[in-house]
Scaffold this active site. Sequence first.
Site, short mmCIF file in Angstrom:
data_model
loop_
_atom_site.label_atom_id
_atom_site.label_comp_id
_atom_site.label_asym_id
_atom_site.label_seq_id
_atom_site.Cartn_x
_atom_site.Cartn_y
_atom_site.Cartn_z
N PHE A 70 0.80 -1.22 0.00
CA PHE A 70 0.00 0.00 0.00
C PHE A 70 0.84 1.28 0.00
CE2 PHE A 70 0.28 -1.46 4.48
CZ PHE A 70 0.89 -0.35 5.08
N ARG B 110 -2.58 6.68 20.93
CA ARG B 110 -2.93 5.50 20.13
C ARG B 110 -4.32 4.98 20.51
NH1 ARG B 110 0.20 4.38 15.68
NH2 ARG B 110 -0.19 2.17 15.96
N THR C 246 -6.16 1.08 13.11
CA THR C 246 -5.93 1.58 11.74
C THR C 246 -7.18 1.48 10.88
OG1 THR C 246 -3.65 0.84 11.90
CG2 THR C 246 -4.47 1.29 9.69
N ARG D 16 -10.93 7.45 14.85
CA ARG D 16 -11.12 6.74 13.59
C ARG D 16 -12.50 6.11 13.49
NH1 ARG D 16 -5.01 4.34 13.59
NH2 ARG D 16 -4.04 5.86 12.19
N ASN E 98 -7.80 7.20 6.88
CA ASN E 98 -8.21 6.99 8.27
C ASN E 98 -8.01 8.21 9.16
OD1 ASN E 98 -5.47 6.84 8.49
ND2 ASN E 98 -5.38 4.82 9.44
N HIS F 27 -2.94 10.22 11.94
CA HIS F 27 -1.75 9.40 12.22
C HIS F 27 -1.30 9.71 13.64
CE1 HIS F 27 2.34 7.76 11.92
NE2 HIS F 27 2.71 8.88 12.52
N GLU G 247 9.56 11.89 14.43
CA GLU G 247 8.46 12.53 13.70
C GLU G 247 8.26 13.97 14.17
OE1 GLU G 247 5.10 9.86 13.99
OE2 GLU G 247 6.12 8.33 12.79
P1 CMP Z 1 -0.77 5.51 9.86
O1 CMP Z 1 -1.02 5.41 11.31
O2 CMP Z 1 -0.54 6.86 9.29
O3 CMP Z 1 0.47 4.57 9.47
C1 CMP Z 1 0.62 3.98 8.20
C2 CMP Z 1 -0.57 4.20 7.32
O4 CMP Z 1 -0.67 3.31 6.23
C3 CMP Z 1 -1.85 3.92 8.12
O5 CMP Z 1 -2.05 4.89 9.07
C4 CMP Z 1 -2.87 3.83 7.00
O6 CMP Z 1 -3.28 5.10 6.53
C5 CMP Z 1 -2.04 3.16 5.94
N1 CMP Z 1 -2.31 1.71 5.91
C6 CMP Z 1 -1.98 0.79 6.82
N2 CMP Z 1 -2.37 -0.44 6.45
C7 CMP Z 1 -2.97 -0.27 5.25
C8 CMP Z 1 -3.57 -1.17 4.35
N3 CMP Z 1 -3.64 -2.47 4.59
N4 CMP Z 1 -4.08 -0.65 3.21
C9 CMP Z 1 -3.98 0.66 2.96
N5 CMP Z 1 -3.42 1.57 3.79
C10 CMP Z 1 -2.92 1.10 4.93
#
Ligand code: CMP
Length: 140
Positions: free
Chosen positions: A57, A85, A91, A102, A112, A115, A126
């Site tokens: 992804f 978190r 996620t 979320r 989503n 972050h 970060e």
């Molecule tokens: P974030 O917490 O920003 O960290 C990594 C990001 O990748 C996550 O939130 C999602 O936006 C994205 N992400 C994680 N897993 C997937 C997945 N299986 N498909 C698409 N996007 C993903």
Amino acid sequence: MKQTLAIIKPDAVQRNLTGRILAHLEEAGFRIRAIRSIRLTDAQAREFYRVHSERPFYGSLVQFMTSGPVFPVLLERDDAIPTLRRTIGATDPAEAEEGTVRALFAESKERNSIHASDSPENAAQEIRFFFAGADELNAG
Ligand code: CMP
């Protein structure tokens, strides 16, 4: 560790949810210590998410994160990293606990809404990524 980083993502900014999400974080006991608006370049998004560079992804995530402005936010409270978190939820919004950011606002696993840093090392890195040299880091 008292500080962590959140990013209000393009899907939330575009739907005018920034204020509601920030209010949710304040109600969860976080102080907003710094905030900015930035449209990430492709190179910045690739760098920020480089730990995911081998994931299927990755390309789509970078494209999404550069699709519009985001708001990186420096947040402070006791136990900041695990608390944030928990406050944002899983996620995938379908798996996020009721009442989390979320569950309330995210559209999909990718879109989503927010972050949050997942470890002290990543939080420090970060925070530097978006707020290196910012005076507000140590203000009052
Ligand atoms: P974030 O917490 O920003 O960290 C990594 C990001 O990748 C996550 O939130 C999602 O936006 C994205 N992400 C994680 N897993 C997937 C997945 N299986 N498909 C698409 N996007 C993903």
